[in-house]
Design a protein around this motif. Structure first.
Motif, PDB file in Angstrom:
ATOM      1  N   CYS A   1       0.828  -1.203   0.000  1.00 57.82           N
ATOM      2  CA  CYS A   1       0.000   0.000   0.000  1.00 57.82           C
ATOM      3  C   CYS A   1       0.865   1.257   0.000  1.00 57.82           C
ATOM      4  O   CYS A   1       0.572   2.223  -0.712  1.00 57.82           O
ATOM      5  N   GLY A   2       1.924   1.249   0.776  1.00 51.99           N
ATOM      6  CA  GLY A   2       2.809   2.408   0.818  1.00 51.99           C
ATOM      7  C   GLY A   2       3.497   2.668  -0.504  1.00 51.99           C
ATOM      8  O   GLY A   2       3.576   3.816  -0.963  1.00 51.99           O
TER       9      GLY A   2
ATOM     10  N   ALA B   1      -1.730  -1.878 -10.481  1.00 49.54           N
ATOM     11  CA  ALA B   1      -2.318  -2.920  -9.632  1.00 49.54           C
ATOM     12  C   ALA B   1      -1.349  -4.077  -9.433  1.00 49.54           C
ATOM     13  O   ALA B   1      -1.481  -4.846  -8.483  1.00 49.54           O
ATOM     14  N   ALA B   2      -0.370  -4.195 -10.306  1.00 46.65           N
ATOM     15  CA  ALA B   2       0.614  -5.271 -10.175  1.00 46.65           C
ATOM     16  C   ALA B   2       1.549  -5.042  -8.994  1.00 46.65           C
ATOM     17  O   ALA B   2       2.078  -6.003  -8.439  1.00 46.65           O
ATOM     18  N   VAL B   3       1.744  -3.799  -8.598  1.00 43.69           N
ATOM     19  CA  VAL B   3       2.665  -3.501  -7.489  1.00 43.69           C
ATOM     20  C   VAL B   3       2.204  -4.185  -6.196  1.00 43.69           C
ATOM     21  O   VAL B   3       2.975  -4.948  -5.599  1.00 43.69           O
ATOM     22  N   PRO B   4       0.961  -3.983  -5.737  1.00 44.90           N
ATOM     23  CA  PRO B   4       0.556  -4.691  -4.518  1.00 44.90           C
ATOM     24  C   PRO B   4       0.478  -6.206  -4.705  1.00 44.90           C
ATOM     25  O   PRO B   4       0.804  -6.957  -3.787  1.00 44.90           O
TER      26      PRO B   4
ATOM     27  N   TYR C   1      -5.356   0.769   2.326  1.00 41.58           N
ATOM     28  CA  TYR C   1      -5.703   1.760   1.311  1.00 41.58           C
ATOM     29  C   TYR C   1      -6.925   2.566   1.748  1.00 41.58           C
ATOM     30  O   TYR C   1      -6.959   3.783   1.592  1.00 41.58           O
ATOM     31  N   LEU C   2      -7.923   1.899   2.283  1.00 40.55           N
ATOM     32  CA  LEU C   2      -9.117   2.618   2.739  1.00 40.55           C
ATOM     33  C   LEU C   2      -8.782   3.580   3.870  1.00 40.55           C
ATOM     34  O   LEU C   2      -9.297   4.704   3.914  1.00 40.55           O
TER      35      LEU C   2
ATOM     36  N   MET D   1      -7.336   9.393   5.334  1.00 43.33           N
ATOM     37  CA  MET D   1      -6.367  10.362   5.869  1.00 43.33           C
ATOM     38  C   MET D   1      -5.933  11.370   4.818  1.00 43.33           C
ATOM     39  O   MET D   1      -5.660  12.520   5.150  1.00 43.33           O
ATOM     40  N   PHE D   2      -5.844  10.954   3.561  1.00 46.55           N
ATOM     41  CA  PHE D   2      -5.406  11.820   2.471  1.00 46.55           C
ATOM     42  C   PHE D   2      -6.445  11.814   1.345  1.00 46.55           C
ATOM     43  O   PHE D   2      -6.186  11.288   0.264  1.00 46.55           O
TER      44      PHE D   2
END
Length: 110
Positions: free
Chosen positions: A18-19, A46-49, A87-88, A93-94
């Motif tokens: 997520c980060g 989407a491949a990163v997570p 993520y939610l 927060m942002f």
């Protein structure tokens, strides 16, 4: 089962996934809303997570002796749910950077 290994591995994978996705979305496009406008990059991001979730499953598989497949699946599923949860939480927060509005929401907000 090695529950501590499964939980720690899933948690670490979710935080990194997520980060890293959030950082890439903000650094390259300024916000997730801009990222979604580019279909190919949105799909590729989407491949990163998923890479980190799969790596967490493989890590759990390689570091357990019994019920390897079960523990790997539990780790991957837990990491997936934790990534969605992070993520939610981050989008709360942002909201200016990470909220992705649907097309009909943008029309109503104007």
């Amino acid at each position: 089962m090695r529950w501590r290994l499964l939980v720690i591995t899933s948690f670490a994978a979710a935080v990194v996934a997520c980060g890293l996705w959030s950082t890439l979305a903000i650094a390259l496009f300024g916000s997730a809303r801009e990222l979604v406008r580019h279909d190919w990059f949105s799909f590729a991001s989407a491949a990163v997570p998923l890479v980190f979730i799969i790596y967490a499953g493989v890590f759990a598989y390689r570091h357990t002796a019994r019920r390897r497949k079960t523990q790997a699946m539990i780790t991957a599923i837990l990491a997936l749910f934790l990534t969605i949860g992070f993520y939610l939480a981050a989008s709360q927060m942002f909201p200016n950077r990470l909220v992705i509005m649907q097309s009909d929401q943008g029309a109503r907000a104007r």
